[in-house]
Scaffold this motif. Structure first.
Motif, PDB file in Angstrom:
ATOM      1  N   GLU A  64       0.830  -1.138   0.113  1.00 52.83           N
ATOM      2  CA  GLU A  64       0.032  -0.058  -0.068  1.00 52.83           C
ATOM      3  C   GLU A  64       0.917   1.300   0.041  1.00 52.83           C
ATOM      4  O   GLU A  64       1.816   1.287   0.547  1.00 52.83           O
ATOM      5  N   TYR A  65       0.319   2.214  -0.583  1.00 51.30           N
ATOM      6  CA  TYR A  65       0.811   3.626  -0.487  1.00 51.30           C
ATOM      7  C   TYR A  65       0.016   4.431   0.403  1.00 51.30           C
ATOM      8  O   TYR A  65      -1.127   4.690   0.201  1.00 51.30           O
ATOM      9  N   GLN A  66       0.442   4.886   1.689  1.00 54.71           N
ATOM     10  CA  GLN A  66      -0.339   5.376   2.730  1.00 54.71           C
ATOM     11  C   GLN A  66      -0.101   6.908   2.428  1.00 54.71           C
ATOM     12  O   GLN A  66       1.072   7.357   2.595  1.00 54.71           O
ATOM     13  N   ILE A  67      -1.114   7.599   2.450  1.00 55.87           N
ATOM     14  CA  ILE A  67      -1.190   9.196   2.504  1.00 55.87           C
ATOM     15  C   ILE A  67      -1.098   9.759   3.922  1.00 55.87           C
ATOM     16  O   ILE A  67      -1.757   9.703   4.838  1.00 55.87           O
ATOM     17  N   ARG A  86      -7.318   6.968   2.957  1.00 56.00           N
ATOM     18  CA  ARG A  86      -6.073   7.697   3.043  1.00 56.00           C
ATOM     19  C   ARG A  86      -4.930   6.600   2.449  1.00 56.00           C
ATOM     20  O   ARG A  86      -3.857   6.506   2.979  1.00 56.00           O
ATOM     21  N   LYS A  87      -5.423   5.755   1.531  1.00 57.84           N
ATOM     22  CA  LYS A  87      -4.463   5.004   1.129  1.00 57.84           C
ATOM     23  C   LYS A  87      -4.876   4.206  -0.390  1.00 57.84           C
ATOM     24  O   LYS A  87      -5.943   4.596  -0.714  1.00 57.84           O
ATOM     25  N   ILE A  88      -3.834   3.821  -0.994  1.00 58.53           N
ATOM     26  CA  ILE A  88      -4.117   3.146  -2.348  1.00 58.53           C
ATOM     27  C   ILE A  88      -3.304   2.197  -2.537  1.00 58.53           C
ATOM     28  O   ILE A  88      -2.056   2.201  -2.162  1.00 58.53           O
ATOM     29  N   SER A  89      -3.752   1.148  -3.584  1.00 57.09           N
ATOM     30  CA  SER A  89      -2.706  -0.018  -3.695  1.00 57.09           C
ATOM     31  C   SER A  89      -1.262   0.490  -4.429  1.00 57.09           C
ATOM     32  O   SER A  89      -1.440   1.632  -5.134  1.00 57.09           O
ATOM     33  N   ARG A  90      -0.318   0.024  -4.111  1.00 53.19           N
ATOM     34  CA  ARG A  90       0.921   0.450  -4.691  1.00 53.19           C
ATOM     35  C   ARG A  90       0.932   0.478  -6.185  1.00 53.19           C
ATOM     36  O   ARG A  90       1.817   1.079  -6.995  1.00 53.19           O
ATOM     37  N   ASP A  91       0.314  -0.682  -6.616  1.00 58.52           N
ATOM     38  CA  ASP A  91       0.348  -0.656  -8.175  1.00 58.52           C
ATOM     39  C   ASP A  91      -0.422   0.237  -8.849  1.00 58.52           C
ATOM     40  O   ASP A  91      -0.334   0.627 -10.242  1.00 58.52           O
ATOM     41  N   ASP A  92      -1.393   0.949  -8.121  1.00 62.89           N
ATOM     42  CA  ASP A  92      -2.142   2.105  -8.743  1.00 62.89           C
ATOM     43  C   ASP A  92      -1.801   3.307  -8.533  1.00 62.89           C
ATOM     44  O   ASP A  92      -2.168   4.513  -8.893  1.00 62.89           O
ATOM     45  N   ALA A  93      -0.816   3.493  -7.746  1.00 60.82           N
ATOM     46  CA  ALA A  93      -0.096   4.807  -7.279  1.00 60.82           C
ATOM     47  C   ALA A  93       0.843   5.448  -8.356  1.00 60.82           C
ATOM     48  O   ALA A  93       1.735   4.578  -8.572  1.00 60.82           O
TER      49      ALA A  93
END
Length: 470
Positions: A64-67, A86-93
């Motif tokens: 995850e990419y955490q904001i 406040r997060k998005i999959s690392r593959d989508d970021a």
């Protein structure tokens, strides 16, 4: 059109890089969900200065990419999924590509890009323009990304990219500085963790060279090592405090530009942009030195290797160019003809000269000329460092000369005493240049050498480093 991506080539496996990043985030206490004021300030500042819809600062943790901080996320749709979690999959970021490449990513129009036009951020959230820069720690580990994005096409200027890079470096340096100054125990723990994380990047030892013991008595090694580490920590504290000087220029000048007082780029704006650039460069130099000190081998034992003194001198002066230029100093290196490769402890000689020159740069009158001359006298390396001023003659004030002489004399008297408390009681009040001189003198002492201050007000003063050659 976007800036092409690349992957850094090194011998580390992907898993090792992942582990280093996760360990660094945990050591910095960034894995916890909490508001970090300096991150909030960074995202708000770049959003306002670039006049853009959305600004985020996030960390990459496993899948995850955490904001950690965000500004204007509602512009992508009220109560959208990213805003709620406040997060998005690392593959989508998009930030994943910035972190993997450890370089900035610019996209003026994602709809014109065959790869990013199919991304969720483009298709679902309407992201059209994007700029992201890496968040890098003092030891070189990239842990996250500072990014801005908009729902319309936009061209980012070089000045805007540089501003983002400087802001990312500033907010991470400020967070690390606050962490370092929390308590002495936290300082030691953080540095040990950072050194462990960065150990794979240390310089490889020269093959088949055995360490040769210095002339310092072996039964005093523990006290000697404790003392040199203490000096290292004191220098780290002073260096992090010094960061506030160039950072003040970065924030102050960017605020002026943000208000658009001068309109389009004119001579005044160019002047401010140059100040921002120079201040950023000085900040990078200080952060790099913190990194080097954290991994510096402070062992009493010496490792002798063949050292090209001319190349070593050039490297030291090159690393100090930015700091010297900020004070209008000129650095000049000369070396006597003849043999230039001698057996010495390379890293300790390098640090000895570096911090002596820092002392001279800090104490010299603006516009001075600092001359470094390397020579060999019998079996000793001699490095003469002299300061002159084009109008005033002597470059170091008489008050500083007497203070430096007192520090050197007191240090060599105290070096005979093993009671560290007596040594360090007065050092806590020393200014940055005095700590540098003390550190340089101690390193020279470890190599069975010394630093002396010679001359007079009429003929001028010079520092002389004397180190025996193996």
């Amino acid at each position: 059109m976007r800036k092409p991506l690349f992957c850094i080539w090194n011998n580390e496996s992907i898993q090792l890089r992942e582990n280093k990043r996760i360990s660094a985030i945990q050591n910095l206490n960034l894995s916890q969900e909490k508001i970090i004021p300096v991150f909030e300030e960074a995202t708000q500042t770049v959003a306002n200065c670039l006049n853009i819809s959305v600004s985020c600062l996030g960390l990459l943790l496993e899948t995850e990419y955490q904001i950690k901080s965000v500004y204007g996320l509602s512009n992508l749709g009220l109560m959208n999924t990213i805003a709620k979690t406040r997060k998005i999959s690392r593959d989508d970021a998009f930030a994943t590509h910035v972190i993997d490449s450890e370089s900035y990513l610019v996209m003026e129009n994602t709809l014109n890009d065959s790869f990013f036009s199919r991304a969720i951020l483009t298709q679902h959230y309407g992201i059209v323009s994007y700029l992201g820069v890496p968040l890098t720690l003092f030891n070189g580990v990239c842990i996250g990304c500072l990014e801005v994005m908009d729902t319309t096409a936009r061209k980012f200027t070089t000045q805007e990219i540089n501003f983002m890079v400087i802001t990312a470096r500033w907010c991470m340096a400020e967070y690390e500085r606050n962490l370092l100054t929390t308590s002495n125990n936290n300082v030691a723990q953080y540095l040990n963790n950072a050194q462990h994380i960065n150990q794979s990047s240390l310089t490889k030892k020269v093959a088949n060279i055995s360490p040769i013991s210095s002339v310092i008595p072996q039964n005093n090694n523990n006290d000697q090592e404790k003392y040199i580490k203490l000096l290292s920590y004191q220098l780290l504290n002073k260096l992090t405090q010094k960061l506030s000087i160039p950072l003040t220029s970065v924030i102050g000048m960017s605020s002026v530009l943000k208000q658009e007082i001068y309109g389009k780029l004119n001579s005044k704006q160019l002047e401010y942009l140059q100040i921002i650039h120079d201040s950023g460069q000085e900040m990078v130099t200080l952060v790099n030195e913190i990194n080097k000190l954290a991994t510096f081998n402070a062992e009493v034992n010496l490792e002798y290797v063949p050292v090209d003194l001319e190349n070593l001198g050039k490297q030291v002066l090159k690393s100090l160019e930015t700091i010297a230029h900020s004070r209008d100093h000129t650095l000049i290196l000369s070396i006597e003809p003849g043999q230039k490769v001698w057996k010495l402890d390379r890293e300790k000689v390098k640090k000895t000269l570096y911090y002596l020159l820092i002392t001279i740069i800090e104490s010299s009158r603006t516009g001075s000329e600092i001359q470094v001359h390397i020579s060999k006298k019998k079996e000793y390396l001699k490095i003469n460092c002299r300061v002159t001023h084009p109008w005033l003659g002597e470059g170091i004030s008489s008050e500083k000369i007497s203070l430096y002489q007192e520090v050197l004399n007191n240090y060599y008297n105290l070096s005979l005493d093993n009671k560290l408390n007596k040594k360090t009681s007065k050092q806590n009040t020393y200014e940055y240049d005095l700590i540098c001189l003390l550190f340089s003198g101690y390193l020279a002492h470890l190599q069975a050498g010394d630093i002396s201050l010679q001359g007079s007000s009429e003929s001028g003063y010079r520092f002389i480093i004397s180190i025996p050659i193996q």
